[in-house]
Design an enzyme around this catalytic site. Structure first.
Site, PDB file in Angstrom:
ATOM      1  N   ASP A 391       0.862  -1.197   0.000  1.00 13.97           N
ATOM      2  CA  ASP A 391       0.000   0.000   0.000  1.00 13.97           C
ATOM      3  C   ASP A 391       0.894   1.242   0.000  1.00 13.97           C
ATOM      4  OD1 ASP A 391      -3.080   0.796   0.945  1.00 13.97           O
ATOM      5  OD2 ASP A 391      -1.554   2.204   1.665  1.00 13.97           O
ATOM      6  N   ASN A 399      -2.286  12.917  -2.951  1.00 12.51           N
ATOM      7  CA  ASN A 399      -3.384  13.406  -3.805  1.00 12.51           C
ATOM      8  C   ASN A 399      -3.725  14.846  -3.447  1.00 12.51           C
ATOM      9  OD1 ASN A 399      -4.075  11.445  -5.677  1.00 12.51           O
ATOM     10  ND2 ASN A 399      -5.328  10.295  -4.216  1.00 12.51           N
ATOM     11  N   ASP A 408      -2.633   9.486  -9.982  1.00 15.71           N
ATOM     12  CA  ASP A 408      -2.744   8.401 -10.984  1.00 15.71           C
ATOM     13  C   ASP A 408      -1.373   8.076 -11.577  1.00 15.71           C
ATOM     14  OD1 ASP A 408      -5.397   8.263 -10.538  1.00 15.71           O
ATOM     15  OD2 ASP A 408      -6.048   9.153 -12.450  1.00 15.71           O
ATOM     16  N   GLU A 435      -5.104   2.350  -3.807  1.00 10.17           N
ATOM     17  CA  GLU A 435      -3.638   2.449  -3.888  1.00 10.17           C
ATOM     18  C   GLU A 435      -2.984   1.196  -3.324  1.00 10.17           C
ATOM     19  OE1 GLU A 435      -5.220   3.054  -1.356  1.00 10.17           O
ATOM     20  OE2 GLU A 435      -4.047   3.615   0.407  1.00 10.17           O
TER      21      GLU A 435
HETATM   22  N1  LIG Z   1      -5.081   9.422  -7.416  1.00 11.09           N
HETATM   23  C1  LIG Z   1      -5.673   8.317  -6.980  1.00 11.09           C
HETATM   24  N2  LIG Z   1      -5.933   8.177  -5.733  1.00 11.09           N
HETATM   25  C2  LIG Z   1      -6.496   7.045  -5.233  1.00 11.09           C
HETATM   26  C3  LIG Z   1      -6.862   5.991  -6.100  1.00 11.09           C
HETATM   27  N3  LIG Z   1      -7.397   4.997  -5.322  1.00 11.09           N
HETATM   28  C4  LIG Z   1      -7.383   5.408  -4.035  1.00 11.09           C
HETATM   29  N4  LIG Z   1      -6.855   6.647  -3.958  1.00 11.09           N
HETATM   30  C5  LIG Z   1      -6.653   7.455  -2.827  1.00 11.09           C
HETATM   31  O1  LIG Z   1      -5.775   6.870  -1.952  1.00 11.09           O
HETATM   32  C6  LIG Z   1      -6.015   7.413  -0.672  1.00 11.09           C
HETATM   33  C7  LIG Z   1      -5.867   6.358   0.421  1.00 11.09           C
HETATM   34  O2  LIG Z   1      -5.885   6.999   1.622  1.00 11.09           O
HETATM   35  P1  LIG Z   1      -5.823   6.269   2.979  1.00 11.09           P
HETATM   36  O3  LIG Z   1      -6.563   4.963   2.817  1.00 11.09           O
HETATM   37  O4  LIG Z   1      -6.297   7.170   3.969  1.00 11.09           O
HETATM   38  O5  LIG Z   1      -4.353   5.939   3.241  1.00 11.09           O
HETATM   39  P2  LIG Z   1      -3.024   6.773   3.196  1.00 11.09           P
HETATM   40  O6  LIG Z   1      -3.377   8.224   2.935  1.00 11.09           O
HETATM   41  O7  LIG Z   1      -2.168   6.177   2.067  1.00 11.09           O
HETATM   42  O8  LIG Z   1      -2.434   6.579   4.503  1.00 11.09           O
HETATM   43  P3  LIG Z   1      -1.686   5.287   4.991  1.00 11.09           P
HETATM   44  O9  LIG Z   1      -2.184   4.107   4.185  1.00 11.09           O
HETATM   45  O10 LIG Z   1      -2.054   5.137   6.362  1.00 11.09           O
HETATM   46  O11 LIG Z   1      -0.258   5.517   4.711  1.00 11.09           O
HETATM   47  C8  LIG Z   1      -7.409   8.005  -0.763  1.00 11.09           C
HETATM   48  O12 LIG Z   1      -7.323   9.430  -0.673  1.00 11.09           O
HETATM   49  C9  LIG Z   1      -7.937   7.591  -2.087  1.00 11.09           C
HETATM   50  O13 LIG Z   1      -8.764   8.596  -2.649  1.00 11.09           O
HETATM   51  C10 LIG Z   1      -6.596   6.175  -7.474  1.00 11.09           C
HETATM   52  O14 LIG Z   1      -6.907   5.330  -8.323  1.00 11.09           O
HETATM   53  N5  LIG Z   1      -6.019   7.344  -7.833  1.00 11.09           N
END
Ligand SMILES: Nc1nc2c(ncn2[C@@H]2O[C@H](COP(=O)(O)OP(=O)(O)OP(=O)(O)O)[C@@H](O)[C@H]2O)c(=O)[nH]1
Length: 520
Positions: A391, A399, A408, A435
């Site tokens: 992850d 983002n 992306d 992600e």
């Molecule tokens: N740009 C983009 N963002 C994505 C996609 N899928 C998920 N996200 C973003 O990934 C982020 C995941 O956030 P969290 O689950 O809070 O995790 P984190 O911010 O990585 O924090 P930790 O996992 O604790 O390190 C979210 O803001 C989603 O909107 C994608 O296909 N594209």
């Protein structure tokens, strides 16, 4: 509106399949041979019937000439016999006053018993009538006639046939047949004459089955025309010695048949001529081209017309058949290529359905199927299955800071780093969701999986993607690695594998991120 056939011709037919091409070529050759044979057969029939007509015509003209020769011989022979009789009588009885009366009665008697005789005459040495069959009162002088001069000048004792002339006594056309009368010492004493009616020849010539354009004639050896059908007084006595028939007689012999041109009317006909055996006469009969080929022309036109019509109809049907075959072939080719295209499109769709649109890695569905498949296989083969779950760290902040589009791009770059470090063909790298990524490693033990996980982590670090909100200042990932030896319950084993890897992933998160955690 164009028909189906026309539109096919317009498009130029696609080349036929290699298997059908020789078959169609042989069919075309066979058809062409059949048509040629039909035309040849028709031509042969027409040619043969032409030959038959010619043979029949030759035979017909030859028979006519034979019949005319027999008729002329008979007429002259009768006259000749009568003349012999008269000459013999004059020689024995003389032509004195007493004898004259008996001679006249005798001549009358002979004339009565013979058909076709205009008159019988005995002329003295000056041409004056000594006696005739015309009666006691009849008198005249024929001294100026050609036949009289001939006998006077020639000591010939045989019969003489003269050119036709108009009778002084009857005004009708007659043929003078005569003999010389001599005294015992050979001096000229007069002429015995039989005047043959030209009418009797006319009857014989009219009985011939000739059309308007057909003709028949007889002439003296020297070419003097005696009679010609159709009768024309203007040509009687005309000299035709330079005509084709007389020329053929002189050059080729007493009988002959062939196409010749008439001296009198300039028409070409099939002539048969024949010279009389006993007398200096030639008879000839000629059939015109119309006589010979009148109905043959029609027959030939009908046969050839019907044949060419049949060939044209067959050619039309054959062309239709060829077009149908070509059309079928084209449809088959089109169907085959459409089928292949559909298969290709299906395969593409299937591949698309198993791929993640953003990263190009396998999608969640493909991952789930592969996990199910591989846990079953590992259970069968008594092998291990390892799973790396990873992850992106602080991705929400990434983002937020750089925008969703940059997010992306970042995910695409991380997917590239994962793919670059997953070396074995049986391994499957997938986007698990958002992600989060997963790498399924069938047959790999925990050491191998940890090794790959660490390589991926380093690969992502090496991307050196700026991330201000991260403690390292660049984008990092956290990974959890688990391994199981699947048992009977595949479904439970799959859940356990995912849960273990996921738990270890979150352990990496809670331990400070940017690290790999395996089972302890
Ligand atoms: N740009 C983009 N963002 C994505 C996609 N899928 C998920 N996200 C973003 O990934 C982020 C995941 O956030 P969290 O689950 O809070 O995790 P984190 O911010 O990585 O924090 P930790 O996992 O604790 O390190 C979210 O803001 C989603 O909107 C994608 O296909 N594209």
């Amino acid at each position: 509106m164009p028909t189906q056939d026309q539109s096919i011709i317009g498009q130029r037919l696609q080349p036929l399949g290699s298997k059908k091409r020789p078959v169609l070529a042989w069919m075309s050759i066979g058809f062409a041979v059949l048509c040629a044979l039909m035309i040849l057969a028709a031509a042969w029939i027409v040619f043969s019937s032409h030959e038959v007509r010619m043979r029949e015509a030759r035979l017909t003209t030859q028979n006519m000439a034979r019949m005319l020769a027999a008729q002329a011989t008979m007429e002259i022979k009768i006259a000749d016999v009568l003349l012999e009789n008269i000459v013999e009588r004059v020689r024995h009885e003389g032509s004195g006053e007493a004898a004259r009366e008996r001679l006249r009665a005798h001549l009358e008697q002979l004339a009565k018993g013979s058909d076709g005789i205009s008159g019988l005459f005995v002329l003295d040495q000056d041409g004056a009538w000594v006696a005739s069959s015309l009666g006691a009162s009849a008198s005249g002088n024929n001294g100026e006639r050609d036949y009289f001069s001939f006998h006077k000048e020639h000591k010939q004792s045989t019969v003489h046939i003269g050119a036709p002339l108009l009778s002084k006594s009857t005004g009708h056309w007659v043929i003078p047949v005569s003999r010389r009368i001599e005294l015992a010492d050979g001096t000229f004493a007069g002429v015995a004459l039989v005047a043959l009616q030209l009418d009797s020849f006319e009857r014989a010539y009219d009985s011939l089955n000739l059309s308007e354009a057909g003709t028949a004639f007889f002439a003296l050896n020297d070419g003097t025309l005696m009679y010609r059908r159709p009768f024309d007084a203007g040509v009687i006595g005309m000299n035709v010695s330079s005509g084709d028939v007389l020329t053929a007689y002189r050059e080729k012999g007493p009988t002959g048949t062939g196409f010749m041109t008439a001296k009198v009317d300039g028409l070409e006909r099939l002539y048969s001529y024949r010279h009389l055996d006993q007398y200096p006469l030639i008879v000839a009969a000629g059939l015109s081209h119309e006589d010979i080929f009148a109905d043959w022309d029609w027959l030939a036109a009908e046969i050839l017309g019907a044949t060419f019509g049949a060939v044209a109809a067959l050619a039309w049907l054959f062309r239709k058949l060829m077009l149908q075959i070509a059309l079928r072939e084209q449809i088959e080719i089109a169907l085959r290529s459409t089928g292949a295209e559909l298969e290709k499109a299906n395969a593409g769709l299937q591949a698309m359905a198993m791929k993640d649109g953003l990263t190009g890695l396998a999608n969640r569905r493909a991952f789930d199927e592969a996990l199910d498949h591989e846990t079953r296989r590992a259970q069968r083969d008594h092998k291990l299955v390892s799973l790396i779950m990873l992850d992106v760290d602080f991705f929400k902040k990434f983002n937020d800071n750089y925008g969703h589009q940059a997010g992306d791009e970042c995910l695409r770059a991380i997917a590239g780093a994962i793919a670059a470090n997953v070396g074995r063909s049986e391994d499957l790298a997938a986007r698990y969701g958002g992600e989060e990524f997963a790498v399924l490693m069938p047959g790999a033990d925990i050491e191998g999986a940890l090794h790959v996980a660490e390589a991926i982590r380093q690969g992502v670090t090496a991307l050196n993607i700026s991330h201000a909100a991260s403690a390292t200042g660049t984008v990092t990932i956290s990974l959890g690695v688990a391994t199981i030896a699947p048992g009977q319950d595949h479904s439970a084993d799959q859940q356990i594998l995912i849960q273990q890897a996921d738990a270890l992933l979150y352990q990496s998160k809670s331990n400070g991120r940017n690290r790999v955690t395996g089972p302890t």
